[in-house]
Design an enzyme around this catalytic site. Structure first.
Site, mmCIF file in Angstrom:
data_model
loop_
_atom_site.group_PDB
_atom_site.id
_atom_site.type_symbol
_atom_site.label_atom_id
_atom_site.label_comp_id
_atom_site.label_asym_id
_atom_site.label_seq_id
_atom_site.Cartn_x
_atom_site.Cartn_y
_atom_site.Cartn_z
ATOM 1 N N ASP A 81 18.427 77.855 27.186
ATOM 2 C CA ASP A 81 17.760 76.649 26.337
ATOM 3 C C ASP A 81 16.243 76.882 26.661
ATOM 4 O O ASP A 81 15.786 77.174 27.732
ATOM 5 C CB ASP A 81 18.335 75.222 26.367
ATOM 6 C CG ASP A 81 19.609 75.141 25.811
ATOM 7 O OD1 ASP A 81 20.032 75.792 24.978
ATOM 8 O OD2 ASP A 81 20.261 74.112 26.471
ATOM 9 N N ASP A 126 21.368 75.861 18.642
ATOM 10 C CA ASP A 126 21.557 74.449 18.445
ATOM 11 C C ASP A 126 20.864 73.894 17.295
ATOM 12 O O ASP A 126 21.466 72.872 16.583
ATOM 13 C CB ASP A 126 20.824 73.712 19.623
ATOM 14 C CG ASP A 126 21.378 74.233 20.962
ATOM 15 O OD1 ASP A 126 22.843 74.411 20.927
ATOM 16 O OD2 ASP A 126 21.049 74.144 21.939
#
Length: 175
Positions: free
Chosen positions: A122, A138
């Site tokens: 991330d 995401d």
């Protein structure tokens, strides 16, 4: 399967491959450019790139549950493949194809990370609202899931989705 259906599914696969490639490339750049570095502020106090190895789900839930996440992704992908295979060859279902392929791309993108690294890379952080750090996969899943809900609530009628029914026409017509 007729020729038009085959072409439509081929387009889905090409679109899926492009989306997965883009997700994996952004994660590669995050690893190369951000890992072990201080966050890169794009808009001070609003948006930054900040490397994170996420071993859980959204908001850090279910830490170190790799096999659970892989199982869920496989189930979601199986449902998507089933729905895409059953979807009629009509233009009105293009939006459904787009939403499902985006969800599949996000699921596969994060599953690739879990299989390769045991975590998901991330790197996008909205510091303005202290939102959890996330990635391109995401974004695919979140935006397309919202889009899918809108489609199911406001665009498609129940009769538009009868092709998904497991009951035969004979039993659907009986009230």
């Amino acid at each position: 399967m007729n020729k038009r259906k085959g072409i439509l599914l081929l387009i889905d696969v090409i679109f899926l491959a492009i989306l997965i490639f883009l997700d994996q490339m952004t994660k590669h750049f995050a690893v190369v450019s951000l890992k072990g570095q201080t966050p890169v502020k794009l808009i001070d106090g609003v948006l930054e790139f900040n490397y994170l190895e996420n071993r859980g789900a959204a908001f850090g839930m279910l830490q170190n549950q790799k096999f659970f996440f892989i199982f869920i992704a496989v189930v979601i992908l199986a449902v998507i493949i089933y729905v895409l295979g059953k979807t009629p060859n009509q233009k009105k279902y293009t939006k459904l194809h787009i939403a499902l392929v985006l969800i599949a791309a996000g699921a596969i993108g994060n599953m690739i990370d879990r299989l390769r690294f045991d975590y998901v890379v991330d790197f996008i952080y909205f510091s303005l609202i202290n939102f959890p750090i996330f990635n391109v996969a995401d974004i695919y899943v979140t935006c397309s899931a919202i889009y899918l809900v809108i489609l199911l609530l406001f665009v498609y009628k129940e009769s538009d989705l009868e092709f998904l029914s497991l009951r035969t026409k004979k039993f659907r017509d009986v009230k």
